[in-house]
Design a protein around this motif. Sequence first.
Motif, PDB file in Angstrom:
ATOM      1  N   VAL A   1       3.470 -22.309  12.583  1.00 51.37           N
ATOM      2  CA  VAL A   1       3.776 -22.869  13.863  1.00 51.37           C
ATOM      3  C   VAL A   1       2.987 -24.083  14.172  1.00 51.37           C
ATOM      4  O   VAL A   1       1.487 -23.965  13.364  1.00 51.37           O
ATOM      5  CB  VAL A   1       3.067 -21.550  15.068  1.00 51.37           C
ATOM      6  CG1 VAL A   1       2.279 -22.190  16.127  1.00 51.37           C
ATOM      7  CG2 VAL A   1       3.549 -20.117  14.276  1.00 51.37           C
ATOM      8  N   MET A   2       3.470 -24.914  14.631  1.00 45.84           N
ATOM      9  CA  MET A   2       2.687 -26.305  14.661  1.00 45.84           C
ATOM     10  C   MET A   2       2.494 -27.023  15.978  1.00 45.84           C
ATOM     11  O   MET A   2       1.060 -26.723  16.331  1.00 45.84           O
ATOM     12  CB  MET A   2       3.580 -27.199  14.929  1.00 45.84           C
ATOM     13  CG  MET A   2       4.533 -27.074  12.908  1.00 45.84           C
ATOM     14  SD  MET A   2       6.133 -28.753  12.620  1.00 45.84           S
ATOM     15  CE  MET A   2       5.459 -29.943  13.961  1.00 45.84           C
ATOM     16  N   GLU A   3       2.785 -25.845  17.143  1.00 43.88           N
ATOM     17  CA  GLU A   3       1.676 -26.439  18.687  1.00 43.88           C
ATOM     18  C   GLU A   3       2.387 -24.466  19.309  1.00 43.88           C
ATOM     19  O   GLU A   3       3.247 -24.323  18.842  1.00 43.88           O
ATOM     20  CB  GLU A   3       2.215 -27.044  19.749  1.00 43.88           C
ATOM     21  CG  GLU A   3       2.635 -28.130  18.463  1.00 43.88           C
ATOM     22  CD  GLU A   3       2.879 -29.906  19.463  1.00 43.88           C
ATOM     23  OE1 GLU A   3       3.525 -29.435  20.805  1.00 43.88           O
ATOM     24  OE2 GLU A   3       2.345 -31.084  18.737  1.00 43.88           O
ATOM     25  N   GLY A   4       1.736 -24.261  20.222  1.00 43.20           N
ATOM     26  CA  GLY A   4       1.746 -23.036  20.554  1.00 43.20           C
ATOM     27  C   GLY A   4       2.027 -22.009  19.507  1.00 43.20           C
ATOM     28  O   GLY A   4       0.884 -21.508  18.998  1.00 43.20           O
ATOM     29  N   GLU A   5       2.217 -21.110  20.374  1.00 44.03           N
ATOM     30  CA  GLU A   5       2.405 -19.122  19.652  1.00 44.03           C
ATOM     31  C   GLU A   5       3.396 -19.082  19.466  1.00 44.03           C
ATOM     32  O   GLU A   5       4.511 -19.673  20.220  1.00 44.03           O
ATOM     33  CB  GLU A   5       1.328 -18.343  20.083  1.00 44.03           C
ATOM     34  CG  GLU A   5      -0.233 -19.231  20.646  1.00 44.03           C
ATOM     35  CD  GLU A   5      -0.944 -17.387  22.176  1.00 44.03           C
ATOM     36  OE1 GLU A   5      -0.377 -16.488  22.036  1.00 44.03           O
ATOM     37  OE2 GLU A   5      -1.464 -18.247  22.518  1.00 44.03           O
ATOM     38  N   VAL A   6       3.510 -17.952  18.632  1.00 47.12           N
ATOM     39  CA  VAL A   6       4.990 -17.722  17.948  1.00 47.12           C
ATOM     40  C   VAL A   6       5.178 -15.799  17.665  1.00 47.12           C
ATOM     41  O   VAL A   6       3.931 -16.112  17.373  1.00 47.12           O
ATOM     42  CB  VAL A   6       5.908 -18.229  16.978  1.00 47.12           C
ATOM     43  CG1 VAL A   6       6.711 -17.795  16.642  1.00 47.12           C
ATOM     44  CG2 VAL A   6       6.092 -19.892  16.934  1.00 47.12           C
ATOM     45  N   THR A   7       5.527 -15.386  18.082  1.00 43.61           N
ATOM     46  CA  THR A   7       5.660 -13.884  17.935  1.00 43.61           C
ATOM     47  C   THR A   7       7.636 -13.813  17.188  1.00 43.61           C
ATOM     48  O   THR A   7       8.364 -14.141  18.003  1.00 43.61           O
ATOM     49  CB  THR A   7       5.880 -12.856  19.168  1.00 43.61           C
ATOM     50  OG1 THR A   7       4.950 -12.868  19.763  1.00 43.61           O
ATOM     51  CG2 THR A   7       6.307 -11.539  18.646  1.00 43.61           C
ATOM     52  N   VAL A   8       6.579 -13.272  16.021  1.00 44.42           N
ATOM     53  CA  VAL A   8       7.904 -12.341  15.226  1.00 44.42           C
ATOM     54  C   VAL A   8       8.222 -11.587  15.537  1.00 44.42           C
ATOM     55  O   VAL A   8       7.750 -10.530  15.003  1.00 44.42           O
ATOM     56  CB  VAL A   8       7.584 -13.539  13.709  1.00 44.42           C
ATOM     57  CG1 VAL A   8       8.365 -12.889  12.909  1.00 44.42           C
ATOM     58  CG2 VAL A   8       7.412 -14.683  14.068  1.00 44.42           C
ATOM     59  N   PHE A   9       9.565 -11.340  15.351  1.00 45.98           N
ATOM     60  CA  PHE A   9      10.221  -9.956  15.730  1.00 45.98           C
ATOM     61  C   PHE A   9      10.836  -9.479  14.450  1.00 45.98           C
ATOM     62  O   PHE A   9      11.523 -10.339  14.131  1.00 45.98           O
ATOM     63  CB  PHE A   9      10.442  -9.679  16.991  1.00 45.98           C
ATOM     64  CG  PHE A   9      10.104  -9.897  18.126  1.00 45.98           C
ATOM     65  CD1 PHE A   9      10.071  -9.104  18.979  1.00 45.98           C
ATOM     66  CD2 PHE A   9      10.353 -11.286  18.976  1.00 45.98           C
ATOM     67  CE1 PHE A   9       9.259  -8.574  20.099  1.00 45.98           C
ATOM     68  CE2 PHE A   9       9.856 -11.422  19.921  1.00 45.98           C
ATOM     69  CZ  PHE A   9       8.697 -10.352  20.844  1.00 45.98           C
ATOM     70  N   VAL A  10      10.544  -8.618  13.580  1.00 46.76           N
ATOM     71  CA  VAL A  10      11.627  -7.925  12.472  1.00 46.76           C
ATOM     72  C   VAL A  10      11.690  -6.536  12.465  1.00 46.76           C
ATOM     73  O   VAL A  10      10.469  -6.035  13.400  1.00 46.76           O
ATOM     74  CB  VAL A  10      10.424  -7.721  10.991  1.00 46.76           C
ATOM     75  CG1 VAL A  10      10.433  -7.721  10.371  1.00 46.76           C
ATOM     76  CG2 VAL A  10       9.732  -9.594  11.374  1.00 46.76           C
ATOM     77  N   GLU A  11      12.239  -6.375  11.668  1.00 48.73           N
ATOM     78  CA  GLU A  11      13.453  -4.614  11.852  1.00 48.73           C
ATOM     79  C   GLU A  11      12.437  -4.207  11.314  1.00 48.73           C
ATOM     80  O   GLU A  11      11.769  -4.345  10.848  1.00 48.73           O
ATOM     81  CB  GLU A  11      14.821  -5.382  11.507  1.00 48.73           C
ATOM     82  CG  GLU A  11      15.205  -4.406  12.240  1.00 48.73           C
ATOM     83  CD  GLU A  11      17.154  -4.368  11.541  1.00 48.73           C
ATOM     84  OE1 GLU A  11      18.306  -4.496  12.446  1.00 48.73           O
ATOM     85  OE2 GLU A  11      17.281  -4.855  10.456  1.00 48.73           O
ATOM     86  N   ASP A  12      12.514  -2.831  12.552  1.00 52.77           N
ATOM     87  CA  ASP A  12      11.807  -2.098  11.542  1.00 52.77           C
ATOM     88  C   ASP A  12      10.199  -2.604  11.565  1.00 52.77           C
ATOM     89  O   ASP A  12       9.550  -1.363  10.843  1.00 52.77           O
ATOM     90  CB  ASP A  12      12.540  -1.544  10.591  1.00 52.77           C
ATOM     91  CG  ASP A  12      13.418  -0.866  11.164  1.00 52.77           C
ATOM     92  OD1 ASP A  12      13.739  -0.329  12.200  1.00 52.77           O
ATOM     93  OD2 ASP A  12      14.373  -0.988  10.456  1.00 52.77           O
TER      94      ASP A  12
END
Length: 197
Positions: A144-155
């Motif tokens: 992540v370079m700027e901001g915020e990220v939510t990573v959704f991963v199966e299970d």
Amino acid sequence: MTDAKDAPNPRTSFGKRLRQLRGDRGWTLAEVAERSGLAISTISKAERGVISLTYDRLSQLARGLDVDLAAFFNADGQSFEPGSFAVARKGEFKRQETKNYVYEMLFPDLWNKAMTPMMGSLKAREFVDFEDFVRHPGQEFLIVMEGEVTVFVEDRDPVCLKAGDSIYFDSAVGHLYASGGDRDARILVVCVPGAGA
């Protein structure tokens, strides 16, 4: 000076290139669909510039057409040779925009790279805007370079990343990225294809 309305539409340019690659092989939409595993309607819409394809579908299509993924963005690419190097200046990329992502495909004129580097933006959206998880053979790195990220991963539980945080995972596992805030997030992603990809 080129007026914005006169600038080529990336989806239209991509569609023309896809149609050319298919035509060079003399294949029908049905043949490409069978070879790639994508629906005929998906390929047809991409060729007409109606939709843009996500990375996983681009990869499927490249395998089905037996071309380097970069061939979709540059007809005159050259293979990356041992001992060589390349520089991408700011703004030198090919744009691929989907409903949720804006991909900036780096080094589109270099074919047969061991990895696919992409910068991009995640549009500020909710998880419900995604139809399904993305999955493709190989491994993937995101920072992540700027901001915020939510990573959704199966299970698995979602992973929240802030600027400077990164993640590395098996990209055959279903995954999605979403902006974790109320503004777009900037990311750098590097995908490495798996065996046979």
